[in-house]
Design an enzyme around this catalytic site. Structure first.
Site, PDB file in Angstrom:
ATOM      1  N   ASP A 199       0.833  -1.207   0.000  1.00 42.81           N
ATOM      2  CA  ASP A 199       0.000   0.000   0.000  1.00 42.81           C
ATOM      3  C   ASP A 199       0.869   1.260   0.000  1.00 42.81           C
ATOM      4  O   ASP A 199       1.977   1.256   0.533  1.00 42.81           O
ATOM      5  CB  ASP A 199      -0.922  -0.012   1.229  1.00 42.81           C
ATOM      6  CG  ASP A 199      -2.075   0.977   1.082  1.00 42.81           C
ATOM      7  OD1 ASP A 199      -2.378   1.403  -0.057  1.00 42.81           O
ATOM      8  OD2 ASP A 199      -2.676   1.328   2.119  1.00 42.81           O
ATOM      9  N   ASN A 251       1.220   3.399  -2.963  1.00 44.66           N
ATOM     10  CA  ASN A 251       1.690   3.829  -4.292  1.00 44.66           C
ATOM     11  C   ASN A 251       1.150   5.200  -4.676  1.00 44.66           C
ATOM     12  O   ASN A 251       1.875   6.049  -5.188  1.00 44.66           O
ATOM     13  CB  ASN A 251       1.227   2.841  -5.383  1.00 44.66           C
ATOM     14  CG  ASN A 251       1.870   1.490  -5.237  1.00 44.66           C
ATOM     15  OD1 ASN A 251       2.832   1.327  -4.502  1.00 44.66           O
ATOM     16  ND2 ASN A 251       1.330   0.506  -5.947  1.00 44.66           N
ATOM     17  N   GLY A 252      -0.149   5.402  -4.426  1.00 47.60           N
ATOM     18  CA  GLY A 252      -0.799   6.657  -4.823  1.00 47.60           C
ATOM     19  C   GLY A 252      -0.210   7.842  -4.072  1.00 47.60           C
ATOM     20  O   GLY A 252       0.122   8.874  -4.663  1.00 47.60           O
ATOM     21  N   TRP A 306       2.682   8.018  -2.641  1.00 43.77           N
ATOM     22  CA  TRP A 306       4.090   8.206  -3.052  1.00 43.77           C
ATOM     23  C   TRP A 306       4.123   9.111  -4.293  1.00 43.77           C
ATOM     24  O   TRP A 306       4.901  10.065  -4.345  1.00 43.77           O
ATOM     25  CB  TRP A 306       4.707   6.842  -3.354  1.00 43.77           C
ATOM     26  CG  TRP A 306       6.138   6.876  -3.795  1.00 43.77           C
ATOM     27  CD1 TRP A 306       7.240   6.835  -2.978  1.00 43.77           C
ATOM     28  CD2 TRP A 306       6.626   6.966  -5.142  1.00 43.77           C
ATOM     29  NE1 TRP A 306       8.386   6.884  -3.748  1.00 43.77           N
ATOM     30  CE2 TRP A 306       8.040   6.960  -5.073  1.00 43.77           C
ATOM     31  CE3 TRP A 306       6.020   7.029  -6.397  1.00 43.77           C
ATOM     32  CZ2 TRP A 306       8.848   7.031  -6.211  1.00 43.77           C
ATOM     33  CZ3 TRP A 306       6.815   7.097  -7.527  1.00 43.77           C
ATOM     34  CH2 TRP A 306       8.216   7.105  -7.426  1.00 43.77           C
ATOM     35  N   ARG A 337      -1.019   9.160 -10.166  1.00 44.06           N
ATOM     36  CA  ARG A 337      -1.022   7.945  -9.322  1.00 44.06           C
ATOM     37  C   ARG A 337      -0.426   6.738 -10.038  1.00 44.06           C
ATOM     38  O   ARG A 337       0.231   5.898  -9.427  1.00 44.06           O
ATOM     39  CB  ARG A 337      -2.449   7.623  -8.863  1.00 44.06           C
ATOM     40  CG  ARG A 337      -3.030   8.625  -7.887  1.00 44.06           C
ATOM     41  CD  ARG A 337      -4.466   8.250  -7.533  1.00 44.06           C
ATOM     42  NE  ARG A 337      -4.545   6.919  -6.948  1.00 44.06           N
ATOM     43  CZ  ARG A 337      -4.405   6.671  -5.635  1.00 44.06           C
ATOM     44  NH1 ARG A 337      -4.233   7.656  -4.781  1.00 44.06           N
ATOM     45  NH2 ARG A 337      -4.476   5.437  -5.181  1.00 44.06           N
ATOM     46  N   HIS A 367       2.106   3.356  -9.089  1.00 44.83           N
ATOM     47  CA  HIS A 367       1.898   1.918  -9.303  1.00 44.83           C
ATOM     48  C   HIS A 367       3.074   1.326 -10.083  1.00 44.83           C
ATOM     49  O   HIS A 367       3.511   0.207  -9.809  1.00 44.83           O
ATOM     50  CB  HIS A 367       0.579   1.668 -10.038  1.00 44.83           C
ATOM     51  CG  HIS A 367      -0.626   2.107  -9.249  1.00 44.83           C
ATOM     52  ND1 HIS A 367      -0.811   1.743  -7.932  1.00 44.83           N
ATOM     53  CD2 HIS A 367      -1.705   2.879  -9.572  1.00 44.83           C
ATOM     54  CE1 HIS A 367      -1.945   2.277  -7.488  1.00 44.83           C
ATOM     55  NE2 HIS A 367      -2.502   2.980  -8.464  1.00 44.83           N
ATOM     56  N   GLU A 427     -12.479  -4.773  -3.648  1.00 49.23           N
ATOM     57  CA  GLU A 427     -13.049  -3.433  -3.440  1.00 49.23           C
ATOM     58  C   GLU A 427     -12.396  -2.380  -4.337  1.00 49.23           C
ATOM     59  O   GLU A 427     -12.915  -1.269  -4.473  1.00 49.23           O
ATOM     60  CB  GLU A 427     -12.884  -3.013  -1.968  1.00 49.23           C
ATOM     61  CG  GLU A 427     -13.797  -3.771  -1.002  1.00 49.23           C
ATOM     62  CD  GLU A 427     -13.409  -5.214  -0.805  1.00 49.23           C
ATOM     63  OE1 GLU A 427     -12.205  -5.527  -0.810  1.00 49.23           O
ATOM     64  OE2 GLU A 427     -14.322  -6.064  -0.691  1.00 49.23           O
ATOM     65  N   LEU A 466      10.531 -20.571  -5.141  1.00 53.06           N
ATOM     66  CA  LEU A 466       9.561 -19.703  -4.472  1.00 53.06           C
ATOM     67  C   LEU A 466       8.154 -19.851  -5.078  1.00 53.06           C
ATOM     68  O   LEU A 466       7.984 -19.845  -6.296  1.00 53.06           O
ATOM     69  CB  LEU A 466      10.014 -18.242  -4.632  1.00 53.06           C
ATOM     70  CG  LEU A 466       9.060 -17.168  -4.109  1.00 53.06           C
ATOM     71  CD1 LEU A 466       8.992 -17.160  -2.590  1.00 53.06           C
ATOM     72  CD2 LEU A 466       9.470 -15.778  -4.617  1.00 53.06           C
ATOM     73  N   ARG A 521       2.249  -4.779   6.098  1.00 52.24           N
ATOM     74  CA  ARG A 521       1.508  -3.775   5.351  1.00 52.24           C
ATOM     75  C   ARG A 521       2.326  -2.497   5.318  1.00 52.24           C
ATOM     76  O   ARG A 521       2.653  -1.933   6.366  1.00 52.24           O
ATOM     77  CB  ARG A 521       0.130  -3.491   5.948  1.00 52.24           C
ATOM     78  CG  ARG A 521      -0.639  -2.465   5.098  1.00 52.24           C
ATOM     79  CD  ARG A 521      -2.083  -2.290   5.486  1.00 52.24           C
ATOM     80  NE  ARG A 521      -2.749  -1.413   4.517  1.00 52.24           N
ATOM     81  CZ  ARG A 521      -4.003  -1.517   4.121  1.00 52.24           C
ATOM     82  NH1 ARG A 521      -4.761  -2.464   4.608  1.00 52.24           N
ATOM     83  NH2 ARG A 521      -4.513  -0.674   3.242  1.00 52.24           N
TER      84      ARG A 521
HETATM   85  C1  IPE Z   1      -5.468  -2.773  -0.129  1.00 58.42           C
HETATM   86  O1  IPE Z   1      -5.112  -1.452  -0.317  1.00 58.42           O
HETATM   87  C2  IPE Z   1      -5.449  -3.510  -1.423  1.00 58.42           C
HETATM   88  C3  IPE Z   1      -4.159  -3.607  -2.113  1.00 58.42           C
HETATM   89  C4  IPE Z   1      -3.002  -3.202  -1.699  1.00 58.42           C
HETATM   90  C5  IPE Z   1      -4.238  -4.248  -3.379  1.00 58.42           C
HETATM   91  P1  IPE Z   1      -6.207  -0.288  -0.383  1.00 58.42           P
HETATM   92  O2  IPE Z   1      -5.449   0.972  -0.489  1.00 58.42           O
HETATM   93  O3  IPE Z   1      -7.186  -0.590  -1.452  1.00 58.42           O
HETATM   94  O4  IPE Z   1      -6.910  -0.438   1.030  1.00 58.42           O
HETATM   95  P2  IPE Z   1      -7.898   0.540   1.809  1.00 58.42           P
HETATM   96  O5  IPE Z   1      -8.999   0.894   0.863  1.00 58.42           O
HETATM   97  O6  IPE Z   1      -7.103   1.751   2.184  1.00 58.42           O
HETATM   98  O7  IPE Z   1      -8.340  -0.217   2.996  1.00 58.42           O
HETATM   99  C1  IPE Z   2      -1.763   0.182  -3.328  1.00 55.38           C
HETATM  100  O1  IPE Z   2      -1.495   1.531  -3.375  1.00 55.38           O
HETATM  101  C2  IPE Z   2      -1.949  -0.405  -4.694  1.00 55.38           C
HETATM  102  C3  IPE Z   2      -3.335  -0.806  -5.017  1.00 55.38           C
HETATM  103  C4  IPE Z   2      -4.350  -0.776  -4.206  1.00 55.38           C
HETATM  104  C5  IPE Z   2      -3.553  -1.271  -6.348  1.00 55.38           C
HETATM  105  P1  IPE Z   2      -2.652   2.619  -3.323  1.00 55.38           P
HETATM  106  O2  IPE Z   2      -3.049   2.951  -4.712  1.00 55.38           O
HETATM  107  O3  IPE Z   2      -3.757   2.152  -2.450  1.00 55.38           O
HETATM  108  O4  IPE Z   2      -1.885   3.830  -2.672  1.00 55.38           O
HETATM  109  P2  IPE Z   2      -2.496   4.891  -1.680  1.00 55.38           P
HETATM  110  O5  IPE Z   2      -3.047   4.146  -0.498  1.00 55.38           O
HETATM  111  O6  IPE Z   2      -3.556   5.647  -2.422  1.00 55.38           O
HETATM  112  O7  IPE Z   2      -1.324   5.739  -1.314  1.00 55.38           O
HETATM  113 MG    MG Z   3      -4.148   2.437  -0.462  1.00 52.86          MG
END
Ligand code: IPE
Ligand code: IPE
Ligand code: MG
Length: 251
Positions: A20, A22-23, A25, A33, A37, A67, A131, A188
């Site tokens: 979690d 990426n966005g 960052w 965003r 990724h 989700e 692995l 996480r």
């Molecule tokens: C969880 O991350 C799913 C993945 C990393 C693929 P999210 O960013 O979607 O989770 P929430 O919505 O903050 O709980």
């Molecule tokens: C996790 O990073 C990747 C996916 C859920 C695909 P996010 O995209 O949720 O990154 P944030 O939480 O917005 O920073």
């Molecule tokens: Mg996220």
């Protein structure tokens, strides 16, 4: 299968990661965003290499949750393209590194193109013995439990099983990860402290590790920190501390 036995060097046998951040960052760097990724995929490659070096048995990565369809259409589409492209570009390398790839999740929601790629990629690596790389895509812990119930119910309907055959171990045998040890360590990144519907059934006795580090910044040092935190913990599986200490003493 509960992992009472640890790997010899004290490493976790199975590591499950919610990648979690990426966005955030990308946003912190005023980038779109999707760039986050893409940077996240680079981290995946490094972490996979590291798990191969460390002889970790199973690495499970949460790539797209059931989700995540709720995100803007454009982001979902870009994530799908990134997923297809990465599968395509990395499959030979996985093969060469003796990695066995498996995608878990409700794949029926994916395009035919993606579904075919997945089948091909899994087939190409199915005899590998290194692995086990498990990628959770359109995955939800609730979905996994539900599909196990459906499979069991069908077996009851056909007379192959009876209601009194339902045990915890039978349910485990119908989960998508039934042939793998349960996760020893859950990581996480990105600062949130929640499971977000990842492996619910399988995480019953897993050690949890949360870090503020955003996934694109999660490097070997961050990974070693998580592993060393895991190694410093005493896993009791319901027993007392003294019982565990005694069982670890040589006879
Ligand atoms: C969880 O991350 C799913 C993945 C990393 C693929 P999210 O960013 O979607 O989770 P929430 O919505 O903050 O709980
Ligand atoms: C996790 O990073 C990747 C996916 C859920 C695909 P996010 O995209 O949720 O990154 P944030 O939480 O917005 O920073
Ligand atoms: Mg996220």
């Amino acid at each position: 299968m509960m992992n009472d036995l640890m790997a010899k060097n004290g490493n976790p046998r199975h590591i499950a990661i919610i990648m979690d951040g990426n966005g955030r960052w990308a946003q912190s760097k005023f980038l779109p965003r999707i760039m986050g990724h893409r940077a996240g995929v680079k981290t995946v490659k490094k972490i996979v290499e590291f798990c191969v070096e460390e002889e970790i048995e199973v690495l499970s990565l949460f790539a797209f949750s059931s989700e995540n369809w709720r995100r803007p259409k454009k982001e979902v589409q870009m994530l799908m393209e990134l997923f297809i492209g990465t599968l395509q570009s990395q499959i030979d390398k996985l093969e060469k590194n003796n990695i066995k790839l498996r995608i878990i999740g409700d794949k029926s929601a994916f395009s035919d193109k993606l579904q075919n790629r997945i089948v091909q990629a899994e087939k190409q690596t199915e005899n590998n013995t290194g692995l086990n790389l498990v990628v959770a895509a359109n995955y939800g812990g609730h979905w996994d439990i539900t599909q196990a119930f459906l499979k069991i119910t069908k077996k009851i309907e056909s007379g192959e099983l009876q209601a009194q055959d339902i045990t915890e171990s039978l349910i485990s045998q119908h989960m998508t990860t039934s042939d793998l040890p349960e996760p020893d360590l859950f990581i996480r990144s990105g600062g949130e402290q929640r499971i977000s519907n990842f492996l619910l059934w399988q995480l019953a006795y897993t050690e949890f590790y949360f870090t503020e580090t955003l996934w694109p910044d999660f490097d070997k040092v961050a990974f070693l920190d998580a592993i060393s935190s895991f190694k410093s913990r005493q896993r009791r599986f319901g027993r007392t501390s003294e019982q565990v200490d005694n069982s670890q003493k040589p006879n």
